[in-house]
Write an enzyme that holds these catalytic residues in place. Structure first.
Site, PDB file in Angstrom:
ATOM      1  CD  GLU A 174      -3.169  -1.035   0.345  1.00 19.48           C
ATOM      2  OE1 GLU A 174      -3.743   0.057   0.389  1.00 19.48           O
ATOM      3  OE2 GLU A 174      -3.576  -1.987  -0.350  1.00 19.48           O
ATOM      4  CG  HIS A 250      -3.477   2.482   4.675  1.00 24.43           C
ATOM      5  ND1 HIS A 250      -4.261   3.271   3.881  1.00 24.43           N
ATOM      6  CD2 HIS A 250      -3.168   1.389   3.930  1.00 24.43           C
ATOM      7  CE1 HIS A 250      -4.426   2.682   2.705  1.00 24.43           C
ATOM      8  NE2 HIS A 250      -3.778   1.537   2.711  1.00 24.43           N
ATOM      9  CB  CYS A 371      -4.808   9.840   2.611  1.00 22.57           C
ATOM     10  SG  CYS A 371      -5.273   8.920   4.055  1.00 22.57           S
TER      11      CYS A 371
HETATM   12  O1  SUG Z   1      -7.835   2.832   0.041  1.00 21.23           O
HETATM   13  N1  SUG Z   1     -10.610   4.961   0.169  1.00 21.23           N
HETATM   14  C1  SUG Z   1      -9.188   4.789   0.260  1.00 21.23           C
HETATM   15  C2  SUG Z   1      -8.616   5.722   1.293  1.00 21.23           C
HETATM   16  C3  SUG Z   1      -7.112   5.684   1.278  1.00 21.23           C
HETATM   17  C4  SUG Z   1      -6.528   6.431   2.435  1.00 21.23           C
HETATM   18  N2  SUG Z   1      -5.122   6.425   2.352  1.00 21.23           N
HETATM   19  C5  SUG Z   1      -4.282   6.391   3.404  1.00 21.23           C
HETATM   20  N3  SUG Z   1      -4.691   6.167   4.618  1.00 21.23           N
HETATM   21  N4  SUG Z   1      -3.039   6.577   3.158  1.00 21.23           N
HETATM   22  C6  SUG Z   1      -8.841   3.333   0.569  1.00 21.23           C
HETATM   23  O2  SUG Z   1      -9.577   2.714   1.359  1.00 21.23           O
HETATM   24  C7  SUG Z   1     -12.808   4.645  -0.812  1.00 21.23           C
HETATM   25  C8  SUG Z   1     -13.428   4.680  -2.192  1.00 21.23           C
HETATM   26  C9  SUG Z   1     -14.927   4.569  -2.167  1.00 21.23           C
HETATM   27  O3  SUG Z   1     -15.494   3.915  -1.285  1.00 21.23           O
HETATM   28  O4  SUG Z   1     -15.557   5.182  -3.059  1.00 21.23           O
HETATM   29  C10 SUG Z   1     -11.313   4.451  -0.845  1.00 21.23           C
HETATM   30  O5  SUG Z   1     -10.787   3.851  -1.768  1.00 21.23           O
END
Ligand code: SUG
Length: 448
Positions: A174, A250, A371
């Site tokens: 990730e 994460h 993020c």
């Molecule tokens: O991978 N949300 C992302 C959020 C990523 C956050 N990144 C970090 N913490 N670095 C994920 O879960 C949601 C998309 C949706 O539901 O439409 C989403 O992909």
């Protein structure tokens, strides 16, 4: 030579929507099916970039991806013209169309893992694009991510790019969301800290029971090998599986580090004392003085951390050596978190100031300030070798704001994703964007 941490923020794409696609990410699940506002989302992100630039930090921008990803739908068997592919997917498999429309590439902390030149065997800055293979909608990001990073950091004398790891769960990667680097100065050798959620091949490591652990130990080790990191410059730690089961998908949802400082929640890791001692010892070997700030569960619960995104903050070094925390406004709305932050900044410690940003559009999908940014530590020569088109300036901010105002919708619901017109709007916008950012051809519709 001078060195910097440059924050490259993901520009929110025109199809930003709430698809409910990320099981294990509480915000994504609870806001599923709500209407989104892509224009507001992109402007909120740009406002953060502009504010950091105005505060004197080095700021860059990372382009969004082509969505809906028609090529991905074709790989799943939908055929015909682009409009027919979208219509058929809408009729036969709406969840796949929604996934192919996700603007999730905005969370560029997941785009790649980056090791600065001072840490790597060949003295270049190394990038490994993340395979993001835990979620289908994110697993389709890395080919374009690699092309965009290649266009931003094109100079092979200074920058080395690695393709994403094999796309299987055993190498679930990730990117920088589970990677932190400690150092005295950005240009000096540091200690790279890899946090994993489970091991794929060694069952002595516990795993969460409810939600997936996205990052494996084996993926982190492969990235460290690819980047040519010394054993003495790397520390691995396991994330507490119980907090993953509480929505900490994460490590950057429960800890953040910068310079010599780790800011973390009491429940974030397993074997915390051993891990802190290893960080302290290894950083000392390169002349650093490791410091940690532990937030006790009695002050802030894991649930508070997940809801407020206190730890998904940006911890930034100011010229006087003190630090600043960039937090989402959800921290202000949580009484315990806000009280904690007041006491933190007035305690005379290293973290002296908190700045609050409205990033609600991204937050509702589980994406906070940290993020939205990919950190790249660069010395002056390397910074000069970056494609200048992606470095934030007042004129670039003006152009990007006008571009968003011109091309983005201010409301997007699930039904809107079935409209083939949306694809044309996105391609028109992205074609113009590649010219603004001087990226050349990076999108499938530009190369095929
Ligand atoms: O991978 N949300 C992302 C959020 C990523 C956050 N990144 C970090 N913490 N670095 C994920 O879960 C949601 C998309 C949706 O539901 O439409 C989403 O992909």
């Amino acid at each position: 030579m001078k060195s910097y941490e440059v924050n490259f923020d993901g520009l929110v794409g025109p199809t930003h929507n709430y698809g409910g696609l990320s099981y294990g990410n509480v915000a994504s699940q609870s806001n599923s099916q709500q209407s989104s506002n892509p224009k507001e989302a992109a402007l909120q992100g740009l406002a953060k970039m502009k504010a950091l630039m105005d505060m004197g930090f080095q700021q860059g921008v990372l382009a969004p991806q082509e969505r809906p990803d028609v090529a991905a739908l074709r790989r799943l068997g939908f055929s015909g013209t682009d409009a027919q592919v979208i219509e058929r997917a809408a009729k036969e498999a709406m969840p796949l169309l929604v996934a192919s429309c996700s603007a999730s590439s905005m969370w560029v902390a997941n785009a790649a893992t980056v090791s600065p030149s001072a840490d790597t065997a060949d003295g270049r800055v190394h990038f490994t694009a993340a395979n993001l293979n835990c979620k289908y909608h994110r697993s389709i990001e890395h080919p374009t991510t690699s092309r965009v990073l290649g266009a931003m950091f094109a100079n092979q004398q200074h920058f080395a790019h690695h393709a994403a790891l094999p796309a299987v769960a055993q190498f679930g990667d990730e990117g920088a969301a589970n990677h932190t680097r400690f150092c005295r100065e950005y240009g000096e050798a540091g200690v790279e800290f890899f946090v994993f959620g489970r091991s794929a091949f060694d069952n002595r490591f516990p795993a969460p029971q409810k939600y997936p652990a996205r990052q494996t130990l084996e993926a982190s080790q492969a990235v460290a090998r690819l980047h040519g990191l010394r054993d003495e410059g790397v520390v691995y730690a396991q994330q507490n599986p119980d907090v993953i089961d509480q929505g900490v998908f994460h490590n950057d949802v429960i800890a953040v580090g910068n310079g010599e400082v780790l800011f973390y929640h009491e429940d974030a890791f397993l074997e915390t004392d051993k891990m802190l001692a290893e960080l302290q010892g290894k950083l000392a070997k390169v002349g650093g003085n490791f410091q940690s700030v532990c937030v006790p569960r009695s002050a802030v619960t894991v649930d508070d951390a997940v809801r407020s995104y206190l730890f998904n903050s940006q911890l930034l070094s100011r010229p006087d050596g003190s630090m600043l925390l960039i937090v989402p406004q959800e921290c202000q709305a949580n009484e315990r978190v806000w009280t904690y932050l007041q006491s933190l900044t007035s305690s005379g410690g290293l973290i002296r100031e908190v700045k609050v940003f409205d990033l609600k559009q991204s937050m509702q999908n589980g994406g906070g300030p940290a993020c939205l940014r990919l950190r790249v530590a660069l010395n002056e020569t390397e910074l000069a070798a970056v494609n200048p088109g992606v470095i934030m300036t007042a004129p670039l901010y003006g152009s990007l704001t006008a571009w968003v105002e011109k091309h983005y919708r201010d409301r997007l619901s699930e039904t809107d994703l079935t409209d083939p017109q949306l694809l044309l709007e996105c391609r028109t916008a992205l074609d113009e964007l590649t010219q603004i950012l001087k990226l050349g051809a990076v999108y499938p519709f530009q190369i095929n």
